[in-house]
Design a protein around this motif. Sequence first.
Motif, mmCIF file in Angstrom:
data_model
loop_
_atom_site.group_PDB
_atom_site.id
_atom_site.type_symbol
_atom_site.label_atom_id
_atom_site.label_comp_id
_atom_site.label_asym_id
_atom_site.label_seq_id
_atom_site.Cartn_x
_atom_site.Cartn_y
_atom_site.Cartn_z
ATOM 1 N N UNK A 73 0.857 -1.184 0.000
ATOM 2 C CA UNK A 73 0.000 0.000 0.000
ATOM 3 C C UNK A 73 0.894 1.236 0.000
ATOM 4 N N UNK A 74 0.443 2.269 -0.712
ATOM 5 C CA UNK A 74 1.201 3.529 -0.765
ATOM 6 C C UNK A 74 0.959 4.293 0.535
ATOM 7 N N UNK A 75 2.026 4.620 1.260
ATOM 8 C CA UNK A 75 1.870 5.356 2.513
ATOM 9 C C UNK A 75 1.782 6.852 2.264
ATOM 10 N N UNK A 76 2.613 7.343 1.329
ATOM 11 C CA UNK A 76 2.571 8.746 0.917
ATOM 12 C C UNK A 76 3.238 8.820 -0.450
ATOM 13 N N UNK A 113 7.132 -5.477 11.712
ATOM 14 C CA UNK A 113 8.131 -6.088 10.814
ATOM 15 C C UNK A 113 7.835 -5.832 9.345
ATOM 16 N N UNK A 114 6.680 -5.213 9.027
ATOM 17 C CA UNK A 114 6.356 -4.920 7.627
ATOM 18 C C UNK A 114 7.429 -3.989 7.047
ATOM 19 N N UNK A 115 7.743 -4.166 5.765
ATOM 20 C CA UNK A 115 8.823 -3.390 5.132
ATOM 21 C C UNK A 115 8.299 -2.048 4.641
ATOM 22 N N UNK A 116 9.040 -0.983 4.948
ATOM 23 C CA UNK A 116 8.733 0.332 4.377
ATOM 24 C C UNK A 116 9.853 0.668 3.401
ATOM 25 N N UNK A 117 9.467 0.927 2.144
ATOM 26 C CA UNK A 117 10.442 1.230 1.080
ATOM 27 C C UNK A 117 10.159 2.618 0.521
#
Length: 210
Positions: free
Chosen positions: A32-35, A55-59
Motif C-alpha cells: 500500500x502507498x503510505x505517501x 516487521x512490515x517493510x517500508x520502502x
Amino acid sequence: MTELEQKIEMVNLARSLFERGYTVGGAGNLSVRLDENRVLVTPTGSSLGRLQAERLSVLDLAGNLLSGDKPSKESVFHLEMYRKNPECHAIVHLHSTYLTALSCLENLNTENAIQAFTPYYVMRVGTLPVIPYYRPGDINIAKELGERALSGKAFLLANHGVVVTGKNLIDAVDNTEELEETAKLYFILQGQKIRYLTENEIKDLQNRGK
Ligand SMILES: O=C(CO)COP(=O)(O)O
C-alpha cells in the motif's frame, strides 16, 4: 489513517485472506502507498496469516528499505506500478487457486483471459490481460506490468498467479476476491453454454461506474 493504522489494516486483511484459503504457505504479497514516496510491503517469505505490524517493510519508491524486514522479492513490480500509475494506491499479489489454475491454461486470450459474464467482474475489474511467464521476482514482470499499469486494474501472471490493484488496500482486496470468485465460476461453468454479457450491457456498467 496513520502509518500504524495502515500496518494494522494490512496485517488484518492478510490474515483474513489466509484464513479463508486465498493463499497458503509463504505465497503472496501485499503493498500500500503510505505517501508520495513511501510504500508498505509484506516481507519476503512471510505467511500472510502471521504478519507482524512492526516487521512490515517500508520502502521508498526507488526501492531503498527504510524500516522493517527484507521486502517481498516482488516489491520490484509493486514499486514499478506505483511509479507508473499515481492512481494506484494498493496492490495484491496472490497464487489463489482458481486464478492460478486459469493462469496455467494454454491458449488464453492474452488481451483478456476472462470474457465478462457477471456485472461485478465488469464493475470491479473489467479485463484480465495475461503477462507471459517469468520466474517469481524476475525484473521482466516489473517491466511488463509497468508498461500496462495505466491500462487496467488486474493482470494474470502466466503459470504463477494474479496481480490486482485498488484505490486503497480494502478496495484491492475486494477486487481480488471478486476476481477469484469469477475464475471459480468460470471453471464451474466449463462444458456449459455461458451467456456472456453483451457489449451494450458492459458499456452500461462501465458508464454507471463513472
Ligand atoms: O508470492 C510470492 C512470489 O511470487 C512470494 O514472494 P515473497 O515471499 O518474496 O513475497
